[in-house]
Motif scaffolding. Structure first.
Motif, PDB file in Angstrom:
ATOM      1  N   PHE A 165     -23.232 -19.960  12.416  1.00  0.00           N
ATOM      2  CA  PHE A 165     -24.057 -19.723  12.712  1.00  0.00           C
ATOM      3  C   PHE A 165     -24.823 -17.636  11.667  1.00  0.00           C
ATOM      4  O   PHE A 165     -25.901 -17.628  11.743  1.00  0.00           O
ATOM      5  N   PRO A 166     -23.671 -17.350  12.613  1.00  0.00           N
ATOM      6  CA  PRO A 166     -23.994 -15.506  12.260  1.00  0.00           C
ATOM      7  C   PRO A 166     -24.274 -15.740  10.730  1.00  0.00           C
ATOM      8  O   PRO A 166     -25.358 -14.555  10.281  1.00  0.00           O
ATOM      9  N   ARG A 167     -23.187 -16.556  10.091  1.00  0.00           N
ATOM     10  CA  ARG A 167     -23.879 -16.229   8.448  1.00  0.00           C
ATOM     11  C   ARG A 167     -24.883 -16.403   8.041  1.00  0.00           C
ATOM     12  O   ARG A 167     -25.875 -15.880   7.347  1.00  0.00           O
ATOM     13  N   ALA A 168     -25.455 -17.615   8.623  1.00  0.00           N
ATOM     14  CA  ALA A 168     -26.311 -17.923   8.005  1.00  0.00           C
ATOM     15  C   ALA A 168     -27.820 -17.362   8.559  1.00  0.00           C
ATOM     16  O   ALA A 168     -28.654 -17.263   7.628  1.00  0.00           O
ATOM     17  N   ALA A 173     -20.167 -11.765   8.670  1.00  0.00           N
ATOM     18  CA  ALA A 173     -21.467 -12.331   9.736  1.00  0.00           C
ATOM     19  C   ALA A 173     -20.242 -11.515  11.089  1.00  0.00           C
ATOM     20  O   ALA A 173     -19.923 -12.991  10.837  1.00  0.00           O
ATOM     21  N   GLN A 174     -21.131 -10.965  12.376  1.00  0.00           N
ATOM     22  CA  GLN A 174     -20.511 -11.611  13.221  1.00  0.00           C
ATOM     23  C   GLN A 174     -21.840 -11.402  14.844  1.00  0.00           C
ATOM     24  O   GLN A 174     -22.742 -10.464  14.481  1.00  0.00           O
ATOM     25  N   GLN A 221     -22.803  -7.865  15.687  1.00  0.00           N
ATOM     26  CA  GLN A 221     -23.347  -6.898  14.262  1.00  0.00           C
ATOM     27  C   GLN A 221     -24.562  -7.284  14.488  1.00  0.00           C
ATOM     28  O   GLN A 221     -25.453  -6.663  13.546  1.00  0.00           O
ATOM     29  N   LEU A 222     -25.458  -8.112  13.851  1.00  0.00           N
ATOM     30  CA  LEU A 222     -26.820  -8.700  14.224  1.00  0.00           C
ATOM     31  C   LEU A 222     -27.740  -8.032  14.459  1.00  0.00           C
ATOM     32  O   LEU A 222     -29.162  -8.128  13.854  1.00  0.00           O
ATOM     33  N   ILE A 223     -28.086  -8.086  15.335  1.00  0.00           N
ATOM     34  CA  ILE A 223     -28.541  -6.952  15.824  1.00  0.00           C
ATOM     35  C   ILE A 223     -29.491  -5.786  15.488  1.00  0.00           C
ATOM     36  O   ILE A 223     -30.264  -5.321  15.338  1.00  0.00           O
ATOM     37  N   TYR A 224     -28.509  -5.409  14.422  1.00  0.00           N
ATOM     38  CA  TYR A 224     -28.877  -3.806  13.849  1.00  0.00           C
ATOM     39  C   TYR A 224     -29.956  -4.284  12.233  1.00  0.00           C
ATOM     40  O   TYR A 224     -30.994  -3.890  11.842  1.00  0.00           O
ATOM     41  N   ALA A 235     -25.653  -2.787   4.122  1.00  0.00           N
ATOM     42  CA  ALA A 235     -23.928  -2.550   4.640  1.00  0.00           C
ATOM     43  C   ALA A 235     -23.486  -3.656   5.239  1.00  0.00           C
ATOM     44  O   ALA A 235     -21.637  -3.222   5.809  1.00  0.00           O
ATOM     45  N   PHE A 236     -24.306  -5.063   5.596  1.00  0.00           N
ATOM     46  CA  PHE A 236     -23.646  -5.702   6.196  1.00  0.00           C
ATOM     47  C   PHE A 236     -23.327  -7.319   5.373  1.00  0.00           C
ATOM     48  O   PHE A 236     -23.046  -8.090   5.579  1.00  0.00           O
TER      49      PHE A 236
END
Length: 351
Positions: free
Chosen positions: A78-81, A209-210, A213-216, A272-273
């Motif tokens: 899910f975070p990866r997508a 992806a985590q 870290q998606l907030i950034y 960066a991600f």
């Protein structure tokens, strides 16, 4: 340039926009579901959405899946997508805005060296400076690297009098090669035991992806997208020419520079991600303009939508072509983008 068009879209495009938006959103939802479902362990769609609903409202669905599958869906895929959607949307919007302010149909954060600058900053943080301000170190240095690359490209184009659109791209490609050579020096001088981590940034990938870290990337993309959408009328004027934009009261030089900085910010944080993912910003805006016309009030949100869908499917291909191994997503986008680039050059010649 015929692709960018004027600020007033023909009526035939207006009728397509609603259909395009509805179909695009439906395709995005389907693509997200498929991206979470496929992989080395195939998970049924019912399980994907069951896990999702239970995370939103615990107990809504009676769990019929194992904890391992729930972890794969929620913690990994899910975070990866979601990261794929953000990166695709961000790079596509940057490409569209750069094509407007440079009046260059080939403008793209990858070809103009902005992505290479971001990768240089990320590699510098990973191998040499360390995370001196925590998790923000890599995005910050990636942004500074992208911004520095942008400044170098603009400086080289001015030094070489590369005001021509094609020569600006050549200047960007040259700067990109120089920056990547410098990045290779950083890799050579770095700890050999840690250099394998930079392969992620050199070839592109979404495997790191985590949720935390998606907030950034989400925050940067949201703020910058709002700014770009608010300046859609100015982008329309810039496609006509600097003189026309000036007569409309637009500070051309400052607006172009600000757009480059916003583009560098988006690109740097995305790199960066996700590492270097090329050609998304080149391809997607052209495809969108073929459907909705050249009005940037439609091109920008359309590019974000199509970019998100495209990168989701690129990631699906990367995870299935060589399953159970993950192919770097940059290989997929580079292959598709290279073919599109050749087609675009042939189309320009025919016009």
């Amino acid at each position: 340039m015929s692709g960018t068009g004027s600020s007033i879209a023909p009526k035939r495009y207006r009728g397509r926009t609603a259909v395009f938006a509805l179909c695009g959103l439906a395709l995005l939802l389907v693509s997200l579901s498929v991206a979470i479902s496929v992989g080395s362990v195939r998970i049924p769609q019912s399980t994907v959405w069951g896990v999702f609903l239970n995370r939103i409202s615990p107990g809504m669905v009676d769990p019929s899946w194992s904890q391992g599958r729930a972890a794969i869906v929620w913690e990994i895929r899910f975070p990866r997508a979601l990261l794929a959607m953000m990166v695709g949307a961000g790079l596509a919007m940057v490409g569209a805005s750069l094509q407007a302010v440079t009046r260059n149909p080939l403008a793209d954060p990858h070809l103009l060296g902005i992505s290479s600058g971001g990768a240089f900053g990320a590699i510098l943080a990973l191998l040499h400076t360390g995370l001196f301000i925590g998790l923000l170190t890599v995005p910050l240095l990636a942004f500074l690297g992208a911004l520095g690359a942008t400044a170098i490209v603009l400086g080289v184009s001015r030094f070489a009098d590369a005001t021509n659109a094609d020569r600006l791209v050549l200047a960007g490609v040259a700067v990109s090669f120089i920056i990547m050579a410098a990045a290779n020096v950083l890799i050579f001088l770095g700890d050999p035991r840690a250099t394998h981590t930079v392969v992620f940034w050199m070839l592109g990938g979404l495997g790191l992806a985590q949720w935390s870290q998606l907030i950034y990337p989400l925050a940067v993309l949201s703020v910058c997208a709002v700014w770009l959408m608010a300046r859609a009328g100015d982008l329309n004027a810039m496609t006509v020419g600097d003189e026309t934009a000036s007569t409309l009261g637009i500070p051309v030089a400052r607006f172009r520079l600000t757009t480059f900085v916003v583009g560098a910010l988006i690109t740097g944080v995305m790199v960066a991600f996700s590492g270097i993912i090329g050609f998304v910003g080149l391809m997607v805006p052209h495809v969108v303009r073929m459907v909705v016309g050249g009005d940037y009030r439609r091109v920008l949100p359309g590019s974000a939508l199509v970019g998100a869908v495209f990168l989701l499917w690129a990631d699906i291909a990367a995870r299935t072509v060589m399953a159970p191994e993950d192919m770097p997503i940059g290989i997929v986008t580079g292959m598709v983008g290279g073919i599109f680039f050749v087609w675009l050059l042939g189309r320009k010649r025919a016009l």
